[in-house]
Design a protein around this motif. Structure first.
Motif, PDB file in Angstrom:
ATOM      1  N   GLU A  96      -2.922  -5.340   9.416  1.00 15.55           N
ATOM      2  CA  GLU A  96      -1.895  -4.287   9.458  1.00 15.55           C
ATOM      3  C   GLU A  96      -1.911  -3.441   8.178  1.00 15.55           C
ATOM      4  N   GLU A  97      -2.589  -3.913   7.116  1.00 12.63           N
ATOM      5  CA  GLU A  97      -2.621  -3.162   5.849  1.00 12.63           C
ATOM      6  C   GLU A  97      -3.637  -2.033   5.932  1.00 12.63           C
ATOM      7  N   PRO A  98      -3.230  -0.806   5.554  1.00 11.00           N
ATOM      8  CA  PRO A  98      -4.194   0.304   5.556  1.00 11.00           C
ATOM      9  C   PRO A  98      -5.461  -0.008   4.751  1.00 11.00           C
ATOM     10  N   TRP A  99      -5.337  -0.814   3.690  1.00  7.51           N
ATOM     11  CA  TRP A  99      -6.526  -1.182   2.916  1.00  7.51           C
ATOM     12  C   TRP A  99      -7.614  -1.750   3.838  1.00  7.51           C
ATOM     13  N   PHE A 100      -7.206  -2.714   4.665  1.00 10.11           N
ATOM     14  CA  PHE A 100      -8.199  -3.397   5.506  1.00 10.11           C
ATOM     15  C   PHE A 100      -8.675  -2.506   6.650  1.00 10.11           C
ATOM     16  N   GLN A 101      -7.796  -1.625   7.109  1.00 10.91           N
ATOM     17  CA  GLN A 101      -8.235  -0.680   8.144  1.00 10.91           C
ATOM     18  C   GLN A 101      -9.284   0.259   7.564  1.00 10.91           C
ATOM     19  N   ALA A 148       2.094  -4.524  -9.769  1.00  8.93           N
ATOM     20  CA  ALA A 148       1.925  -5.669  -8.867  1.00  8.93           C
ATOM     21  C   ALA A 148       0.448  -5.762  -8.521  1.00  8.93           C
ATOM     22  N   LEU A 149       0.120  -6.645  -7.612  1.00 10.16           N
ATOM     23  CA  LEU A 149      -1.287  -6.807  -7.250  1.00 10.16           C
ATOM     24  C   LEU A 149      -1.828  -5.631  -6.446  1.00 10.16           C
ATOM     25  N   ASN A 150      -0.921  -4.951  -5.721  1.00 14.25           N
ATOM     26  CA  ASN A 150      -1.393  -3.831  -4.890  1.00 14.25           C
ATOM     27  C   ASN A 150      -0.246  -2.853  -4.608  1.00 14.25           C
ATOM     28  N   ASP A 151      -0.533  -1.890  -3.760  1.00  7.86           N
ATOM     29  CA  ASP A 151       0.478  -0.862  -3.453  1.00  7.86           C
ATOM     30  C   ASP A 151       1.722  -1.450  -2.814  1.00  7.86           C
ATOM     31  N   VAL A 202     -15.385 -10.600   0.804  1.00  8.95           N
ATOM     32  CA  VAL A 202     -14.949  -9.321   0.250  1.00  8.95           C
ATOM     33  C   VAL A 202     -13.519  -9.488  -0.264  1.00  8.95           C
ATOM     34  N   ASP A 203     -13.181  -8.822  -1.338  1.00 16.18           N
ATOM     35  CA  ASP A 203     -11.824  -8.795  -1.928  1.00 16.18           C
ATOM     36  C   ASP A 203     -11.385 -10.103  -2.576  1.00 16.18           C
ATOM     37  N   ASP A 204     -11.287 -11.160  -1.768  1.00 19.30           N
ATOM     38  CA  ASP A 204     -10.756 -12.430  -2.266  1.00 19.30           C
ATOM     39  C   ASP A 204     -11.883 -13.459  -2.273  1.00 19.30           C
ATOM     40  N   GLN A 205     -12.245 -13.896  -3.497  1.00 14.74           N
ATOM     41  CA  GLN A 205     -13.427 -14.761  -3.637  1.00 14.74           C
ATOM     42  C   GLN A 205     -13.098 -16.213  -3.282  1.00 14.74           C
ATOM     43  N   ILE A 233      -2.023  -0.478  -6.832  1.00 15.59           N
ATOM     44  CA  ILE A 233      -3.482  -0.651  -6.807  1.00 15.59           C
ATOM     45  C   ILE A 233      -3.870  -0.660  -5.336  1.00 15.59           C
ATOM     46  N   ASN A 234      -4.945  -0.029  -5.000  1.00 18.71           N
ATOM     47  CA  ASN A 234      -5.543   0.128  -3.660  1.00 18.71           C
ATOM     48  C   ASN A 234      -5.671   1.623  -3.366  1.00 18.71           C
ATOM     49  N   GLY A 235      -4.511   2.322  -3.446  1.00 23.84           N
ATOM     50  CA  GLY A 235      -4.537   3.758  -3.148  1.00 23.84           C
ATOM     51  C   GLY A 235      -4.666   4.045  -1.665  1.00 23.84           C
ATOM     52  N   VAL A 292     -10.631  -9.784   8.538  1.00 20.58           N
ATOM     53  CA  VAL A 292      -9.690  -9.484   7.455  1.00 20.58           C
ATOM     54  C   VAL A 292      -8.372 -10.210   7.640  1.00 20.58           C
ATOM     55  N   LYS A 293      -7.765 -10.576   6.504  1.00 20.95           N
ATOM     56  CA  LYS A 293      -6.555 -11.403   6.541  1.00 20.95           C
ATOM     57  C   LYS A 293      -5.301 -10.647   6.980  1.00 20.95           C
ATOM     58  N   GLN A 294      -5.227  -9.340   6.644  1.00 17.52           N
ATOM     59  CA  GLN A 294      -4.007  -8.581   6.971  1.00 17.52           C
ATOM     60  C   GLN A 294      -4.390  -7.270   7.666  1.00 17.52           C
ATOM     61  N   GLY A 302     -15.870  -7.218  -4.769  1.00 18.53           N
ATOM     62  CA  GLY A 302     -14.435  -6.949  -4.910  1.00 18.53           C
ATOM     63  C   GLY A 302     -14.190  -6.016  -6.079  1.00 18.53           C
ATOM     64  N   MET A 303     -12.934  -5.657  -6.279  1.00 16.02           N
ATOM     65  CA  MET A 303     -12.638  -4.710  -7.358  1.00 16.02           C
ATOM     66  C   MET A 303     -12.711  -5.365  -8.731  1.00 16.02           C
ATOM     67  N   SER A 304     -12.937  -4.567  -9.761  1.00 21.38           N
ATOM     68  CA  SER A 304     -12.918  -5.054 -11.153  1.00 21.38           C
ATOM     69  C   SER A 304     -11.466  -5.280 -11.517  1.00 21.38           C
ATOM     70  N   GLN A 340      -5.538 -11.726 -11.941  1.00 22.28           N
ATOM     71  CA  GLN A 340      -6.302 -10.939 -12.920  1.00 22.28           C
ATOM     72  C   GLN A 340      -5.738  -9.525 -13.063  1.00 22.28           C
ATOM     73  N   ARG A 341      -5.317  -8.946 -11.950  1.00 22.92           N
ATOM     74  CA  ARG A 341      -4.783  -7.577 -12.003  1.00 22.92           C
ATOM     75  C   ARG A 341      -3.481  -7.525 -12.806  1.00 22.92           C
ATOM     76  N   THR A 342      -2.536  -8.419 -12.482  1.00 22.42           N
ATOM     77  CA  THR A 342      -1.240  -8.342 -13.177  1.00 22.42           C
ATOM     78  C   THR A 342      -1.374  -8.802 -14.632  1.00 22.42           C
TER      79      THR A 342
HETATM   80  C1  GLA Z   1      -6.456  -8.366  -1.978  1.00 22.01           C
HETATM   81  C2  GLA Z   1      -5.161  -7.666  -1.619  1.00 22.01           C
HETATM   82  C3  GLA Z   1      -5.440  -6.385  -0.848  1.00 22.01           C
HETATM   83  C4  GLA Z   1      -6.433  -5.525  -1.621  1.00 22.01           C
HETATM   84  C5  GLA Z   1      -7.679  -6.288  -1.855  1.00 22.01           C
HETATM   85  C6  GLA Z   1      -8.648  -5.446  -2.638  1.00 22.01           C
HETATM   86  O1  GLA Z   1      -7.043  -8.894  -0.826  1.00 22.01           O
HETATM   87  O2  GLA Z   1      -4.361  -8.519  -0.825  1.00 22.01           O
HETATM   88  O3  GLA Z   1      -4.264  -5.631  -0.689  1.00 22.01           O
HETATM   89  O4  GLA Z   1      -5.868  -5.200  -2.878  1.00 22.01           O
HETATM   90  O5  GLA Z   1      -7.377  -7.484  -2.581  1.00 22.01           O
HETATM   91  O6  GLA Z   1      -9.695  -6.174  -3.177  1.00 22.01           O
END
Ligand code: GLA
Length: 338
Positions: free
Chosen positions: A50-55, A240-243, A125-128, A268-270, A46-48, A144-146, A187-189
């Motif tokens: 430190e982000e709870p999303w990736f954890q 924005a693109l995410n939380d 996953v996430d970023d195509q 977005i992410n939650g 995973v790229k980040q 990835g998400m819609s 796409q999200r924004t």
């Molecule tokens: C991108 C964002 C992450 C998360 C994922 C979800 O990678 O950087 O924060 O939103 O998308 O697909």
């Protein structure tokens, strides 16, 4: 076991060296060549980290590993060099594939080439991944998400809350923190903007501001510039693109004296807003479209496992939904998504 504890990129290099050394000397003895030695190994990069999303994605991957009895190697890959080194190390460890959220989608062709060379299967996953022609690399399975749809629900929810607060359109504006170079972000924004316009929110009150980095300081700076340019605005809608994108912008409004009652931020992410939504007093961060990162981590790992073990090719494009989470339903939503 050691790799499972790695979260910090700086710890990563040392640990990889250590693992590499172990991999070299560990010729299993006859007594060792049990089920454990035969376990399939799969990477989750995973790229980040430190982000709870990736954890949370990692938690999902671990759930799949426990269910199917494979080993998951979790690695943080914040840049291209780390990605390529991680693939080498996975190969040295005898892994057979990996799931990746790449730090840069344009690394796609290099990742595919390296994985092919090492005989590893790849799922994005996430970023195509994007090819040299600027198009998505459709031969790499993606989950990835819609993004557009979820962005649209953000826009709709922002206006619904604005109406609920009886704000007048004349002194309300939308701060859209963008990161255009990443398709899912764009796409999200864009989805949010389409929905804002569709609800008759004045198009000329929708302001985009680009974040240079996808973290809180990046969006804080982007929002600050916008707030300086528009002192006439009394109420802000933020997306924005995410939380973290929304959190940074909300912090910027606070720094300029806006109170929670004058700001509606929807992320977005939650996953990265849980502490924020649990604060005893509400802030301008109103809610988030929660997507299940745990499910995404689980499903991509499961797909990869089946691909490696039984030759079942994953679907080329899988999309996941989001649900709206606010302070009101937070605990229930989290309980339902373990
Ligand atoms: C991108 C964002 C992450 C998360 C994922 C979800 O990678 O950087 O924060 O939103 O998308 O697909």
């Amino acid at each position: 076991m050691i790799l499972k504890k790695i979260f910090l990129p700086c710890a990563l290099t040392l640990s990889l060296i250590f693992v590499g050394a172990c991999a070299k000397k560990s010729t299993p003895s006859a007594a060792d060549s049990s089920a454990h030695a035969a376990k399939i190994k799969l990477g989750f990069l995973v790229k980040q980290p430190e982000e709870p999303w990736f954890q949370s994605e990692w938690r999902g991957a671990e759930k799949a590993a426990a269910k199917y009895s494979f080993e998951v190697v979790k690695l943080g890959v914040p840049d291209g060099e780390k990605v390529l080194a991680a693939i080498d190390n996975l190969a040295a460890l005898g892994a057979q594939g990996f799931v990746i959220c790449t730090p840069d989608v344009r690394l796609g062709p290099a990742i595919v080439a390296k994985a092919n060379q090492a005989g590893l299967k790849v799922i994005a996953v996430d970023d195509q991944f994007v090819g040299p022609d600027g198009k998505f690399i459709a031969t790499v399975p993606y989950l990835g998400m819609s993004a557009t749809k979820i962005g649209e629900s953000v826009g709709t929810a922002l206006v619904a809350e604005m109406k609920h607060r009886n704000w007048s359109a004349s002194d309300t504006a939308a701060c859209v923190v963008t990161f255009e170079e990443l398709d899912t972000a764009h796409q999200r924004t864009d989805g949010a903007i389409v929905a804002l316009k569709a609800t008759a929110f004045a198009g000329n009150h929708i302001y985009k501001t680009a974040q240079k980095t996808t973290d809180i300081p990046g969006s804080f700076d982007a929002a600050n510039i916008l707030l300086t340019q528009h002192p006439e605005v009394k109420h802000w809608l933020i997306c924005a693109l995410n939380d973290t994108g929304v959190l940074g912008a909300v912090r910027a409004t606070e720094g300029r004296g806006f109170s929670a009652s004058d700001v509606i931020g929807i992320g977005i992410n939650g996953t990265d807003c849980i502490d924020e939504l649990r604060k005893s007093k509400p802030t301008g961060f109103f809610g988030s479209m929660r997507v299940s990162a745990i499910t995404e981590g689980f499903r991509t790992s499961e797909m990869l496992y089946r691909w490696v073990k039984d030759g079942v090719t994953p679907p080329s494009d899988t999309r996941t939904p989001g649900i709206f989470m606010t302070r009101d339903n937070l605990e229930q939503v989290l309980k339902d998504d373990q």
